[in-house]
Design a protein around this motif. Structure first.
Motif, PDB file in Angstrom:
ATOM      1  N   LEU A  78       0.908  -1.223   0.145  1.00 53.18           N
ATOM      2  CA  LEU A  78      -0.130  -0.067  -0.025  1.00 53.18           C
ATOM      3  C   LEU A  78       0.767   1.316   0.090  1.00 53.18           C
ATOM      4  CD1 LEU A  78      -2.551  -1.141   2.569  1.00 53.18           C
ATOM      5  CD2 LEU A  78      -2.641  -1.118   0.038  1.00 53.18           C
ATOM      6  N   ASP A  79       0.411   2.280  -1.116  1.00 55.08           N
ATOM      7  CA  ASP A  79       1.449   3.311  -1.149  1.00 55.08           C
ATOM      8  C   ASP A  79       1.210   4.398   0.315  1.00 55.08           C
ATOM      9  OD1 ASP A  79       2.250   2.727  -3.480  1.00 55.08           O
ATOM     10  OD2 ASP A  79       0.669   3.614  -4.609  1.00 55.08           O
ATOM     11  N   ASP A  80       0.123   4.243   0.752  1.00 53.33           N
ATOM     12  CA  ASP A  80      -0.134   4.993   2.277  1.00 53.33           C
ATOM     13  C   ASP A  80      -0.710   4.603   3.209  1.00 53.33           C
ATOM     14  OD1 ASP A  80      -0.328   7.341   3.817  1.00 53.33           O
ATOM     15  OD2 ASP A  80      -1.936   8.547   2.565  1.00 53.33           O
ATOM     16  N   LEU A  81      -0.081   4.176   3.917  1.00 54.11           N
ATOM     17  CA  LEU A  81      -1.026   3.347   5.375  1.00 54.11           C
ATOM     18  C   LEU A  81      -1.761   4.643   6.027  1.00 54.11           C
ATOM     19  CD1 LEU A  81       1.855   1.175   6.764  1.00 54.11           C
ATOM     20  CD2 LEU A  81      -0.136   0.706   5.282  1.00 54.11           C
ATOM     21  N   GLU A  82      -1.495   5.863   5.852  1.00 57.88           N
ATOM     22  CA  GLU A  82      -2.522   6.880   6.492  1.00 57.88           C
ATOM     23  C   GLU A  82      -3.868   7.108   5.790  1.00 57.88           C
ATOM     24  OE1 GLU A  82      -2.156   8.549   9.148  1.00 57.88           O
ATOM     25  OE2 GLU A  82      -0.029   8.479   9.688  1.00 57.88           O
ATOM     26  N   GLN A  83      -4.220   6.434   4.860  1.00 60.76           N
ATOM     27  CA  GLN A  83      -5.386   6.343   4.130  1.00 60.76           C
ATOM     28  C   GLN A  83      -6.348   5.816   4.748  1.00 60.76           C
ATOM     29  OE1 GLN A  83      -3.805   3.534   0.713  1.00 60.76           O
ATOM     30  NE2 GLN A  83      -6.169   4.118   0.356  1.00 60.76           N
ATOM     31  N   PRO A  84      -7.614   6.261   4.998  1.00 57.57           N
ATOM     32  CA  PRO A  84      -8.497   5.533   5.622  1.00 57.57           C
ATOM     33  C   PRO A  84      -8.929   3.991   5.290  1.00 57.57           C
ATOM     34  CG  PRO A  84      -9.186   7.758   5.377  1.00 57.57           C
ATOM     35  CD  PRO A  84      -8.028   7.438   4.509  1.00 57.57           C
ATOM     36  N   ILE A  85      -9.006   2.981   5.866  1.00 58.14           N
ATOM     37  CA  ILE A  85      -9.257   1.814   5.377  1.00 58.14           C
ATOM     38  C   ILE A  85     -10.533   1.558   4.681  1.00 58.14           C
ATOM     39  CG2 ILE A  85     -10.380   0.855   7.399  1.00 58.14           C
ATOM     40  CD1 ILE A  85      -8.561  -1.669   7.157  1.00 58.14           C
ATOM     41  N   GLY A  86     -11.446   2.623   4.756  1.00 56.85           N
ATOM     42  CA  GLY A  86     -12.620   2.488   3.822  1.00 56.85           C
ATOM     43  C   GLY A  86     -12.492   2.865   2.578  1.00 56.85           C
ATOM     44  N   THR A  87     -11.339   3.471   2.219  1.00 64.14           N
ATOM     45  CA  THR A  87     -11.184   3.984   0.793  1.00 64.14           C
ATOM     46  C   THR A  87     -10.645   2.695   0.059  1.00 64.14           C
ATOM     47  OG1 THR A  87      -8.773   4.574   1.273  1.00 64.14           O
ATOM     48  CG2 THR A  87     -10.631   6.158   1.469  1.00 64.14           C
ATOM     49  N   LEU A  88     -10.012   1.514   0.881  1.00 70.55           N
ATOM     50  CA  LEU A  88      -9.544   0.413   0.062  1.00 70.55           C
ATOM     51  C   LEU A  88     -10.715  -0.244  -0.542  1.00 70.55           C
ATOM     52  CD1 LEU A  88      -6.984  -0.860   2.758  1.00 70.55           C
ATOM     53  CD2 LEU A  88      -6.465   0.881   0.623  1.00 70.55           C
ATOM     54  N   SER A  89     -10.443  -1.159  -1.584  1.00 71.76           N
ATOM     55  CA  SER A  89     -11.289  -2.004  -2.188  1.00 71.76           C
ATOM     56  C   SER A  89     -11.769  -3.148  -1.011  1.00 71.76           C
ATOM     57  CB  SER A  89     -10.733  -2.527  -3.342  1.00 71.76           C
ATOM     58  OG  SER A  89      -9.880  -3.462  -3.163  1.00 71.76           O
ATOM     59  N   GLY A  90     -12.839  -3.712  -1.356  1.00 73.28           N
ATOM     60  CA  GLY A  90     -13.324  -4.893  -0.543  1.00 73.28           C
ATOM     61  C   GLY A  90     -12.230  -5.958  -0.207  1.00 73.28           C
ATOM     62  N   GLY A  91     -11.597  -6.276  -1.509  1.00 73.57           N
ATOM     63  CA  GLY A  91     -10.523  -7.417  -1.562  1.00 73.57           C
ATOM     64  C   GLY A  91      -9.458  -6.832  -0.685  1.00 73.57           C
ATOM     65  N   GLN A  92      -9.124  -5.768  -0.720  1.00 73.45           N
ATOM     66  CA  GLN A  92      -7.840  -4.924  -0.012  1.00 73.45           C
ATOM     67  C   GLN A  92      -8.280  -5.310   1.515  1.00 73.45           C
ATOM     68  OE1 GLN A  92      -7.450  -1.407  -2.076  1.00 73.45           O
ATOM     69  NE2 GLN A  92      -5.356  -2.119  -3.004  1.00 73.45           N
ATOM     70  N   ARG A  93      -9.148  -4.837   1.752  1.00 68.51           N
ATOM     71  CA  ARG A  93      -9.805  -4.883   3.239  1.00 68.51           C
ATOM     72  C   ARG A  93      -9.742  -6.212   3.758  1.00 68.51           C
ATOM     73  NH1 ARG A  93     -13.647  -1.027   1.517  1.00 68.51           N
ATOM     74  NH2 ARG A  93     -15.336  -2.531   1.818  1.00 68.51           N
ATOM     75  N   GLN A  94     -10.110  -7.243   3.094  1.00 70.91           N
ATOM     76  CA  GLN A  94     -10.073  -8.694   3.310  1.00 70.91           C
ATOM     77  C   GLN A  94      -8.565  -8.959   3.602  1.00 70.91           C
ATOM     78  OE1 GLN A  94     -12.308 -10.888   4.058  1.00 70.91           O
ATOM     79  NE2 GLN A  94     -14.105 -10.245   3.581  1.00 70.91           N
ATOM     80  N   CYS A  95      -7.709  -8.635   2.951  1.00 71.14           N
ATOM     81  CA  CYS A  95      -6.362  -8.979   2.733  1.00 71.14           C
ATOM     82  C   CYS A  95      -5.612  -8.321   3.797  1.00 71.14           C
ATOM     83  CB  CYS A  95      -5.633  -8.766   1.669  1.00 71.14           C
ATOM     84  SG  CYS A  95      -6.060  -9.658   0.211  1.00 71.14           S
ATOM     85  N   VAL A  96      -6.168  -7.043   4.353  1.00 70.23           N
ATOM     86  CA  VAL A  96      -5.458  -6.354   5.392  1.00 70.23           C
ATOM     87  C   VAL A  96      -5.932  -7.295   6.891  1.00 70.23           C
ATOM     88  CG1 VAL A  96      -5.527  -4.418   7.024  1.00 70.23           C
ATOM     89  CG2 VAL A  96      -5.211  -4.398   4.711  1.00 70.23           C
ATOM     90  N   ALA A  97      -7.143  -7.599   6.818  1.00 69.83           N
ATOM     91  CA  ALA A  97      -7.728  -8.523   7.937  1.00 69.83           C
ATOM     92  C   ALA A  97      -6.788  -9.804   8.336  1.00 69.83           C
ATOM     93  CB  ALA A  97      -9.186  -8.656   8.078  1.00 69.83           C
ATOM     94  N   ILE A  98      -6.792 -10.538   6.945  1.00 71.44           N
ATOM     95  CA  ILE A  98      -5.880 -11.611   7.008  1.00 71.44           C
ATOM     96  C   ILE A  98      -4.495 -11.484   7.454  1.00 71.44           C
ATOM     97  CG2 ILE A  98      -4.896 -13.415   5.535  1.00 71.44           C
ATOM     98  CD1 ILE A  98      -7.416 -13.157   3.745  1.00 71.44           C
ATOM     99  N   ALA A  99      -3.700 -10.416   7.075  1.00 71.78           N
ATOM    100  CA  ALA A  99      -2.372 -10.119   7.477  1.00 71.78           C
ATOM    101  C   ALA A  99      -2.582  -9.700   8.979  1.00 71.78           C
ATOM    102  CB  ALA A  99      -1.980  -9.136   6.786  1.00 71.78           C
ATOM    103  N   ARG A 100      -3.457  -9.226   9.377  1.00 70.02           N
ATOM    104  CA  ARG A 100      -3.601  -8.789  10.793  1.00 70.02           C
ATOM    105  C   ARG A 100      -3.433 -10.018  11.655  1.00 70.02           C
ATOM    106  NH1 ARG A 100      -8.572  -5.200  12.334  1.00 70.02           N
ATOM    107  NH2 ARG A 100      -9.582  -7.029  11.763  1.00 70.02           N
ATOM    108  N   ALA A 101      -4.734 -11.058  11.237  1.00 68.26           N
ATOM    109  CA  ALA A 101      -4.767 -12.433  12.022  1.00 68.26           C
ATOM    110  C   ALA A 101      -3.452 -13.065  12.062  1.00 68.26           C
ATOM    111  CB  ALA A 101      -5.711 -12.979  11.405  1.00 68.26           C
ATOM    112  N   VAL A 102      -2.659 -13.193  11.166  1.00 66.13           N
ATOM    113  CA  VAL A 102      -1.304 -13.780  11.047  1.00 66.13           C
ATOM    114  C   VAL A 102      -0.264 -13.282  11.786  1.00 66.13           C
ATOM    115  CG1 VAL A 102       0.493 -14.461   9.370  1.00 66.13           C
ATOM    116  CG2 VAL A 102      -1.785 -14.537   8.391  1.00 66.13           C
TER     117      VAL A 102
END
Length: 303
Positions: A156-180
């Motif tokens: 991701l180019d900018d971690l400061e961007q609101p997570i709501g601006t990411l696509s649905g797929g990107q938000r899913q992937c962030v949630a997966i990475a967080r769990a890992v």
């Protein structure tokens, strides 16, 4: 907020996975009843490290009940539930999380207006400084979030961007990475591709495979047999609270999986009625006997 000196920050799944092929999570004849209503009955399920176990079923098949049992929301009322070979009866999701069982629900439990890095550590923020002057360690959280996302192949180019601006797929992937990152050994994904288009679904499937390659046991809940077959190692089809099919990838084809998922036996029984409807070609519809795969027809096919 939690102290950065405690918890499972940065835990590697391979370090806590059991040796050999012993299941991380196992259900033996598990079921759940709500009073006189039996929502789940006689379900066998094995989740092994480095494998994707796909659980398929239509609405009302029992998928949600199964998730609630494994994630600690509800206790099973029949059968056995084992973690690392030891019987357990979770009272809360926290107890399941302490055993390395993390669940990513469809709503993802994110705050849309908060930055990506803040959502990554939501509820488990890193702090620094002596008590009572402790404060958020923002730089470390940003650096760690970026590193962990990149480890999963998410840039991701900018971690400061609101997570709501990411696509649905990107938000899913962030949630997966967080769990890992927070030490998950077993990752339960509740219909992660249900509301996504073809491209974004492909992104999520890619990271499901990445989680498997990191040694996690993944439970992929879905009603889409095509998505399941792309990444699955084992398939369990639920129907009306019971296990209709349990088969390894080598034991079932996509067509057979689709027929079981769609209630192929019932579809075959309707062939005669459909034949009487003008404009409906029933020649390609399966006969009931064509839908009996070895894994479904014999106990040896179940695991």
């Amino acid at each position: 907020m939690t102290d950065d000196t405690t918890g499972t920050h940065g835990a590697t799944p391979q370090d806590t996975a059991p040796d050999g092929e012993r299941p991380l999570v196992e259900l033996r004849g598990a079921g759940k009843s709500y009073g006189n209503i039996r929502a789940l009955h006689g379900v066998d399920l094995n989740v092994r490290p480095g494998k994707v176990t796909c659980v398929l079923g239509d609405n009302g098949a029992g998928k949600s009940t199964l998730i609630k049992i494994i994630s600690g929301l509800h206790r099973h009322t029949e059968g056995e539930f084992l973690v690392d070979g030891t019987p357990v009866r979770f009272s809360t999701p926290r107890e399941a999380l302490d055993q390395g069982i993390a669940t990513v629900y469809q709503d993802l439990a994110v705050v849309p207006l908060m930055p990506v890095w803040r959502n990554f550590f939501l509820g488990s923020e890193m702090t620094k400084g002596p008590w009572p002057l402790r404060r958020l360690d923002i730089d470390r959280m940003k650096r760690t979030a970026d590193e962990e996302l990149r480890n999963m192949g998410i840039v991701l180019d900018d971690l400061e961007q609101p997570i709501g601006t990411l696509s649905g797929g990107q938000r899913q992937c962030v949630a997966i990475a967080r769990a890992v990152y927070f030490g998950a050994r077993v990752l339960i994904l509740d219909e992660p591709t249900a509301a996504l288009g073809v491209k974004q679904s492909g992104v999520v499937l890619k990271y499901i495979a990445a989680a498997r390659d990191r040694g996690l046991g993944v439970i992929f809940i879905t009603h889409n047999p095509h998505h399941a077959y792309m990444v699955g190692d084992h398939f369990s089809v639920l129907r009306l609270g019971t296990l209709e099919l349990s088969a390894a990838r080598s034991e079932v084809t996509l067509e057979e999986l689709t027929h079981h998922m769609a209630g192929g036996t019932e579809l075959a029984a309707l062939k005669h009625e459909l034949a009487q409807v003008r404009g409906v070609d029933v020649e390609e519809l399966p006969e009931a006997e064509d839908l009996q795969t070895p894994a479904a027809a014999s106990p040896e096919g179940k695991t």
